[in-house]
Design a protein around this motif. Structure first.
Motif, PDB file in Angstrom:
ATOM      1  N   PRO A  11       0.800  -1.227   0.000  1.00 30.17           N
ATOM      2  CA  PRO A  11       0.000   0.000   0.000  1.00 30.17           C
ATOM      3  C   PRO A  11       0.832   1.275   0.000  1.00 30.17           C
ATOM      4  CG  PRO A  11      -0.152  -1.142   2.118  1.00 30.17           C
ATOM      5  CD  PRO A  11       0.519  -2.081   1.172  1.00 30.17           C
ATOM      6  N   VAL A  12       2.002   1.237   0.635  1.00 27.44           N
ATOM      7  CA  VAL A  12       2.843   2.437   0.675  1.00 27.44           C
ATOM      8  C   VAL A  12       3.484   2.690  -0.686  1.00 27.44           C
ATOM      9  CG1 VAL A  12       4.874   3.499   1.743  1.00 27.44           C
ATOM     10  CG2 VAL A  12       3.253   2.195   3.135  1.00 27.44           C
ATOM     11  N   GLY A  13       4.120   1.667  -1.260  1.00 25.91           N
ATOM     12  CA  GLY A  13       4.765   1.841  -2.549  1.00 25.91           C
ATOM     13  C   GLY A  13       3.790   2.220  -3.650  1.00 25.91           C
ATOM     14  N   LEU A  14       2.638   1.575  -3.678  1.00 22.73           N
ATOM     15  CA  LEU A  14       1.659   1.870  -4.727  1.00 22.73           C
ATOM     16  C   LEU A  14       1.013   3.241  -4.531  1.00 22.73           C
ATOM     17  CD1 LEU A  14      -0.010  -1.622  -5.230  1.00 22.73           C
ATOM     18  CD2 LEU A  14       1.565  -0.449  -6.784  1.00 22.73           C
ATOM     19  N   THR A  15       0.837   3.660  -3.278  1.00 23.19           N
ATOM     20  CA  THR A  15       0.338   5.019  -3.046  1.00 23.19           C
ATOM     21  C   THR A  15       1.344   6.045  -3.541  1.00 23.19           C
ATOM     22  OG1 THR A  15      -0.996   4.368  -1.137  1.00 23.19           O
ATOM     23  CG2 THR A  15      -0.397   6.675  -1.298  1.00 23.19           C
ATOM     24  N   GLU A  39      -1.984 -11.411   1.863  1.00 25.81           N
ATOM     25  CA  GLU A  39      -2.198 -11.428   3.303  1.00 25.81           C
ATOM     26  C   GLU A  39      -3.020 -10.217   3.743  1.00 25.81           C
ATOM     27  OE1 GLU A  39       0.723 -11.602   1.851  1.00 25.81           O
ATOM     28  OE2 GLU A  39       1.905 -13.284   2.601  1.00 25.81           O
ATOM     29  N   SER A  40      -3.795 -10.406   4.816  1.00 23.94           N
ATOM     30  CA  SER A  40      -4.662  -9.323   5.299  1.00 23.94           C
ATOM     31  C   SER A  40      -3.844  -8.176   5.875  1.00 23.94           C
ATOM     32  CB  SER A  40      -5.628  -9.861   6.354  1.00 23.94           C
ATOM     33  OG  SER A  40      -6.500 -10.794   5.785  1.00 23.94           O
ATOM     34  N   ARG A  41      -2.945  -8.491   6.817  1.00 17.60           N
ATOM     35  CA  ARG A  41      -2.072  -7.511   7.458  1.00 17.60           C
ATOM     36  C   ARG A  41      -2.876  -6.347   8.022  1.00 17.60           C
ATOM     37  NH1 ARG A  41       3.151  -7.515   3.286  1.00 17.60           N
ATOM     38  NH2 ARG A  41       3.434  -9.785   3.282  1.00 17.60           N
ATOM     39  N   ALA A  42      -2.436  -5.112   7.747  1.00  9.13           N
ATOM     40  CA  ALA A  42      -3.107  -3.946   8.330  1.00  9.13           C
ATOM     41  C   ALA A  42      -4.532  -3.821   7.791  1.00  9.13           C
ATOM     42  CB  ALA A  42      -2.309  -2.682   8.025  1.00  9.13           C
ATOM     43  N   SER A  43      -5.416  -3.255   8.636  1.00 10.42           N
ATOM     44  CA  SER A  43      -6.818  -3.205   8.207  1.00 10.42           C
ATOM     45  C   SER A  43      -7.559  -1.961   8.649  1.00 10.42           C
ATOM     46  CB  SER A  43      -7.564  -4.439   8.742  1.00 10.42           C
ATOM     47  OG  SER A  43      -7.539  -4.465  10.161  1.00 10.42           O
ATOM     48  N   THR A  44      -6.886  -1.003   9.281  1.00  9.96           N
ATOM     49  CA  THR A  44      -7.554   0.216   9.737  1.00  9.96           C
ATOM     50  C   THR A  44      -7.056   1.424   8.958  1.00  9.96           C
ATOM     51  OG1 THR A  44      -7.932  -0.603  11.986  1.00  9.96           O
ATOM     52  CG2 THR A  44      -7.864   1.773  11.706  1.00  9.96           C
ATOM     53  N   GLY A 290       0.642   2.047  11.788  1.00 14.27           N
ATOM     54  CA  GLY A 290       1.760   1.715  10.907  1.00 14.27           C
ATOM     55  C   GLY A 290       1.500   1.945   9.441  1.00 14.27           C
ATOM     56  N   MET A 291       0.531   1.258   8.863  1.00 11.56           N
ATOM     57  CA  MET A 291       0.240   1.433   7.440  1.00 11.56           C
ATOM     58  C   MET A 291      -0.161   2.867   7.136  1.00 11.56           C
ATOM     59  SD  MET A 291      -2.751  -0.267   5.088  1.00 11.56           S
ATOM     60  CE  MET A 291      -4.010   0.409   6.171  1.00 11.56           C
ATOM     61  N   ASN A 292      -0.958   3.461   8.026  1.00 10.64           N
ATOM     62  CA  ASN A 292      -1.401   4.837   7.788  1.00 10.64           C
ATOM     63  C   ASN A 292      -0.223   5.797   7.720  1.00 10.64           C
ATOM     64  OD1 ASN A 292      -4.621   5.165   8.141  1.00 10.64           O
ATOM     65  ND2 ASN A 292      -3.892   3.449   9.368  1.00 10.64           N
ATOM     66  N   SER A 293       0.710   5.687   8.666  1.00 12.92           N
ATOM     67  CA  SER A 293       1.855   6.604   8.640  1.00 12.92           C
ATOM     68  C   SER A 293       2.724   6.347   7.417  1.00 12.92           C
ATOM     69  CB  SER A 293       2.674   6.484   9.923  1.00 12.92           C
ATOM     70  OG  SER A 293       3.132   5.166  10.133  1.00 12.92           O
ATOM     71  N   GLY A 294       2.789   5.082   6.957  1.00 19.68           N
ATOM     72  CA  GLY A 294       3.520   4.801   5.728  1.00 19.68           C
ATOM     73  C   GLY A 294       2.882   5.454   4.520  1.00 19.68           C
ATOM     74  N   ILE A 295       1.567   5.416   4.433  1.00 24.97           N
ATOM     75  CA  ILE A 295       0.864   6.104   3.342  1.00 24.97           C
ATOM     76  C   ILE A 295       1.102   7.603   3.425  1.00 24.97           C
ATOM     77  CG2 ILE A 295      -1.450   6.684   2.480  1.00 24.97           C
ATOM     78  CD1 ILE A 295      -2.247   3.777   3.082  1.00 24.97           C
ATOM     79  N   HIS A 296       1.146   8.145   4.633  1.00 25.08           N
ATOM     80  CA  HIS A 296       1.448   9.573   4.793  1.00 25.08           C
ATOM     81  C   HIS A 296       2.859   9.877   4.300  1.00 25.08           C
ATOM     82  CE1 HIS A 296      -1.644   9.616   8.353  1.00 25.08           C
ATOM     83  NE2 HIS A 296      -2.176   9.220   7.210  1.00 25.08           N
ATOM     84  N   ASP A 297       3.827   8.992   4.588  1.00 22.86           N
ATOM     85  CA  ASP A 297       5.174   9.148   4.023  1.00 22.86           C
ATOM     86  C   ASP A 297       5.103   9.253   2.501  1.00 22.86           C
ATOM     87  OD1 ASP A 297       6.224   8.692   6.598  1.00 22.86           O
ATOM     88  OD2 ASP A 297       6.771   6.609   6.169  1.00 22.86           O
ATOM     89  N   ALA A 298       4.378   8.307   1.906  1.00 24.06           N
ATOM     90  CA  ALA A 298       4.325   8.202   0.451  1.00 24.06           C
ATOM     91  C   ALA A 298       3.795   9.478  -0.184  1.00 24.06           C
ATOM     92  CB  ALA A 298       3.457   7.005   0.047  1.00 24.06           C
TER      93      ALA A 298
END
Length: 381
Positions: A11-15, A39-44, A290-298
């Motif tokens: 999700p981070v790389g593709l964003t 894999e499901s992994r992060a979900s929020t 975690g995933m959310n902050s990574g998307i914010h990085d992207a």
């Protein structure tokens, strides 16, 4: 602008790739796997992340696949403690709720949009290192393949080959217990009163998190270090019956055990290489940061790269500061409160949560932080 390379099609790389493509940049994504991870992994997904995905034109597709979670709840072993209502954020965001949706449902949406915008995605391309040259980067695979670009965004996960090849320290801690996640088809609202889509259950020994996704309920439990995984999986049903007892074995679709770390890279930028998401910072999953902050990085990197070198330096500096001061701090505080062994401290915190839930103004202040809004922008009183 020279082509920008992104390592990792999560999700981070593709964003990052979509945000760049939307701004007219040429972008190539290199993914080690032969297909998107299932894999499901992060979900929020938190409100500011939904805002960013809306700007990229993909939020409606995510909403169609996910569950809107307008509240989340705190519990202890005796039952419901308090529920926080995200509607108090209505003047702060157009998305005053969380969305529960596995990241594996977002990545196909992003992939289609990246390719429609002219981006290139190459599967079966494991990045093993990067060389920096005068006008950009040369990205390498183990079999000798190379890709050249002006910049590299490394979103290749917690075990990032790019970060390791650059010799960037990844300092932090590993939690003493492992985390066990069980996905179940049980009707948890039928067994537990006042259940929200996300629930934090306080207990000094067997704390848990109960959260709903479109496909399953997930139950997160702590697991002792040093015991065989098989032993922990064998006793899972007994532990789940302590959460709620249906009078028979639980229906468990899948269960996994993993170690959890709190770590931040010493630098998020090395020349023309930018570290994003888990390649730059990892944290425990309590709070869904975690995933959310990574998307914010992207998104921050994509905006900066089309602006100039000074903007890139500022963006990476700010994102590292937020990782340290906000993501690491809040996620670790969530862990400490959920696992508190001092009865007085635990009681005091749960009393505070009840008071916050009963006061709309205090709820808003609390949720601005918990939902990541205040980590990104000033908010009016």
């Amino acid at each position: 602008m020279s082509r920008i390379i992104v390592a990792g099609a999560g999700p981070v790389g593709l964003t990052a790739a979509l945000a760049l493509a939307r701004q007219g940049a040429a972008v190539t994504v290199l993914e080690a796997g032969h297909e998107l991870a299932a894999e499901s992994r992060a979900s929020t997904f938190h409100p500011p992340t939904l805002e960013m995905l809306a700007e990229l034109g993909v939020v409606d597709a995510l909403l169609a696949r996910g569950l809107i979670a307008p509240t989340f709840a705190y519990r202890d072993r005796a039952g419901h403690v308090a529920t926080l209502d995200l509607s108090v954020l209505a003047r702060d965001t157009p998305y005053p709720y969380r969305v529960q949706c596995e990241q594996s449902k977002l990545t196909p949406i992003l992939r289609a949009e990246v390719e429609a915008a002219g981006g290139v995605i190459r599967f079966g391309w494991p990045v093993t290192g990067v060389d920096q040259v005068a006008d950009g980067v040369v990205v390498r695979a183990a079999d000798g393949r190379i890709e050249r670009g002006g910049w590299l965004i490394a979103a290749d996960g917690a075990h990032s080959a790019v970060r390791r090849s650059l010799g960037v320290e990844f300092a932090g801690i590993t939690y003493p217990e492992r985390f066990l996640v069980a996905s179940t088809d049980e009707d948890l609202p039928g067994m537990l009163d006042d259940l929200a889509e996300v629930n934090y259950v306080f207990d000094p020994v067997d704390w848990s998190v109960l959260l709903r996704t479109p496909d399953h309920w997930r139950v997160l439990l702590p697991t002792p270090d040093g015991t065989p995984d098989r032993d922990e999986l064998d006793r899972l049903d007994g532990r789940l019956r302590q959460v709620a007892d249906p009078g028979r074995p639980w229906q468990v679709a899948h269960a996994s055990i993993y170690r959890v770390h709190q770590r931040v890279a010493e630098r998020f930028q090395v020349g023309r290489v930018l570290l994003a998401g888990d390649a730059a910072h990892v944290n425990n999953p309590l709070g869904g940061l975690g995933m959310n902050s990574g998307i914010h990085d992207a998104v921050a990197y994509a905006r900066a790269l089309v602006t100039g070198d000074g903007a890139v330096r500022l963006a990476t500096t700010q994102r590292r500061r937020i990782a340290l001061e906000y993501v690491q701090t809040v996620s670790h505080q969530n862990y400490q409160r959920l696992t508190a062994t001092d009865p007085a401290a635990r009681t005091a915190y749960l009393d505070e949560i009840r008071a916050i839930a009963a006061d709309r103004a205090r709820s808003r202040v609390h949720l601005l932080r918990a939902c990541m809004i205040s980590s990104l922008r000033p908010v009016p009183a």
